[in-house]
Design a protein around this motif. Structure first.
Motif, PDB file in Angstrom:
ATOM      1  N   LEU A   1       0.646 -35.290 -36.624  1.00 24.73           N
ATOM      2  CA  LEU A   1      -0.644 -34.398 -36.174  1.00 24.73           C
ATOM      3  C   LEU A   1      -0.384 -33.977 -34.694  1.00 24.73           C
ATOM      4  O   LEU A   1      -0.884 -32.689 -34.464  1.00 24.73           O
ATOM      5  CB  LEU A   1      -1.601 -35.103 -36.321  1.00 24.73           C
ATOM      6  N   ASP A   2       0.348 -34.300 -33.832  1.00 19.06           N
ATOM      7  CA  ASP A   2       0.840 -33.652 -32.602  1.00 19.06           C
ATOM      8  C   ASP A   2       1.411 -32.444 -32.723  1.00 19.06           C
ATOM      9  O   ASP A   2       1.124 -31.389 -32.206  1.00 19.06           O
ATOM     10  CB  ASP A   2       1.381 -34.806 -31.497  1.00 19.06           C
ATOM     11  N   ARG A   3       2.353 -32.580 -33.755  1.00 16.86           N
ATOM     12  CA  ARG A   3       3.327 -31.572 -33.937  1.00 16.86           C
ATOM     13  C   ARG A   3       2.348 -30.295 -34.698  1.00 16.86           C
ATOM     14  O   ARG A   3       2.563 -29.169 -34.255  1.00 16.86           O
ATOM     15  CB  ARG A   3       4.547 -31.479 -35.059  1.00 16.86           C
ATOM     16  N   LEU A   4       1.573 -30.672 -35.749  1.00 18.11           N
ATOM     17  CA  LEU A   4       0.566 -29.944 -36.238  1.00 18.11           C
ATOM     18  C   LEU A   4      -0.254 -28.983 -35.219  1.00 18.11           C
ATOM     19  O   LEU A   4      -0.257 -27.959 -35.022  1.00 18.11           O
ATOM     20  CB  LEU A   4      -0.319 -30.415 -37.186  1.00 18.11           C
TER      21      LEU A   4
ATOM     22  N   ALA B   1      -5.789 -26.448 -40.510  1.00 18.40           N
ATOM     23  CA  ALA B   1      -5.431 -27.121 -39.289  1.00 18.40           C
ATOM     24  C   ALA B   1      -6.562 -27.215 -38.211  1.00 18.40           C
ATOM     25  O   ALA B   1      -6.872 -28.175 -37.773  1.00 18.40           O
ATOM     26  CB  ALA B   1      -4.175 -26.679 -38.623  1.00 18.40           C
ATOM     27  N   GLN B   2      -7.133 -25.839 -37.752  1.00 21.15           N
ATOM     28  CA  GLN B   2      -8.140 -25.681 -37.031  1.00 21.15           C
ATOM     29  C   GLN B   2      -9.297 -26.700 -37.289  1.00 21.15           C
ATOM     30  O   GLN B   2      -9.979 -27.143 -36.466  1.00 21.15           O
ATOM     31  CB  GLN B   2      -8.465 -24.315 -36.663  1.00 21.15           C
ATOM     32  N   ALA B   3      -9.723 -26.614 -38.692  1.00 23.06           N
ATOM     33  CA  ALA B   3     -10.804 -27.406 -38.950  1.00 23.06           C
ATOM     34  C   ALA B   3     -10.611 -28.995 -38.828  1.00 23.06           C
ATOM     35  O   ALA B   3     -11.683 -29.616 -38.420  1.00 23.06           O
ATOM     36  CB  ALA B   3     -11.199 -27.048 -40.720  1.00 23.06           C
ATOM     37  N   LEU B   4      -9.419 -29.371 -39.051  1.00 24.10           N
ATOM     38  CA  LEU B   4      -9.313 -30.721 -38.874  1.00 24.10           C
ATOM     39  C   LEU B   4      -9.234 -30.832 -37.501  1.00 24.10           C
ATOM     40  O   LEU B   4      -9.985 -32.031 -37.030  1.00 24.10           O
ATOM     41  CB  LEU B   4      -7.890 -31.148 -39.410  1.00 24.10           C
TER      42      LEU B   4
END
Length: 188
Positions: free
Chosen positions: A155-158, A176-179
């Protein structure tokens, strides 16, 4: 609100998708030519594992990306609806593309992917998974020549991909932005 209407529609190509030439009667009385790709509706999901702080993305050969002579792009799992229910269809796609068993889906939005030229609307979901939900290899439908590679991404890479502008698939960027907005606790 300005309203226009379709005055004439000519089918130019009928294959994997349909391509139309349209004449539009515009609100100011003029007539304009437009082109329309009728590729139906789609569905996409960003699966994420909150325990391991990972998400699942895929890559596969994409004609537009190859045409631009760019490297493969990371994408959320997705597929055409083909008349199916979006929730049922994305659960099938998650298994087919990612070898991933999903249960609960969190609706994000239903977006126009390219409204100037495409009929496609994409229903977007987030979904939690755990390592034991990875029950098959994935890779896509072999009879469809998808050649999918599955990636589990931290998730840090995302987040870093989002912030650097390096997550270039629009549906995946939105998810990704929603998450990041809905689950900031995953980055605390």
């Amino acid at each position: 609100m300005n309203t226009a209407r379709i005055a004439d529609r000519t089918l130019v190509y009928d294959g994997w998708y349909k391509f139309f030439r349209l004449d539009l009667d515009m609100p100011d009385g003029s007539r304009a030519e437009r082109h329309l790709l009728d590729n139906g509706s789609a569905v996409a999901v960003l699966p994420y594992d909150p325990q391991r702080r990972m998400c699942m993305l895929i890559d596969q050969p994409r004609a537009a990306v190859l045409h631009a002579d760019e490297a493969p792009i990371l994408e959320a799992i997705a597929g055409n609806l083909d008349g199916a229910d979006p929730e049922e269809r994305i659960i099938e796609e998650a298994m087919e593309e990612g070898g991933l068993r999903l249960a609960e889906l969190e609706f994000v939005s239903c977006v126009w992917s390219l409204p100037p030229v495409s009929t496609e609307r994409v229903t977007l979901y987030l979904a939690q998974y755990a390592s034991e939900d990875r029950v098959a290899d994935g890779g896509g439908a072999h009879d469809e020549n998808e050649c999918i590679t599955v990636h589990e991404v931290g998730l840090d890479r995302l987040r870093d991909l989002v912030l650097a502008g390096d997550l270039t698939d629009s549906k995946t960027l939105i998810l990704a932005q929603a998450l990041m907005l809905r689950r900031p606790d995953l980055w605390d």
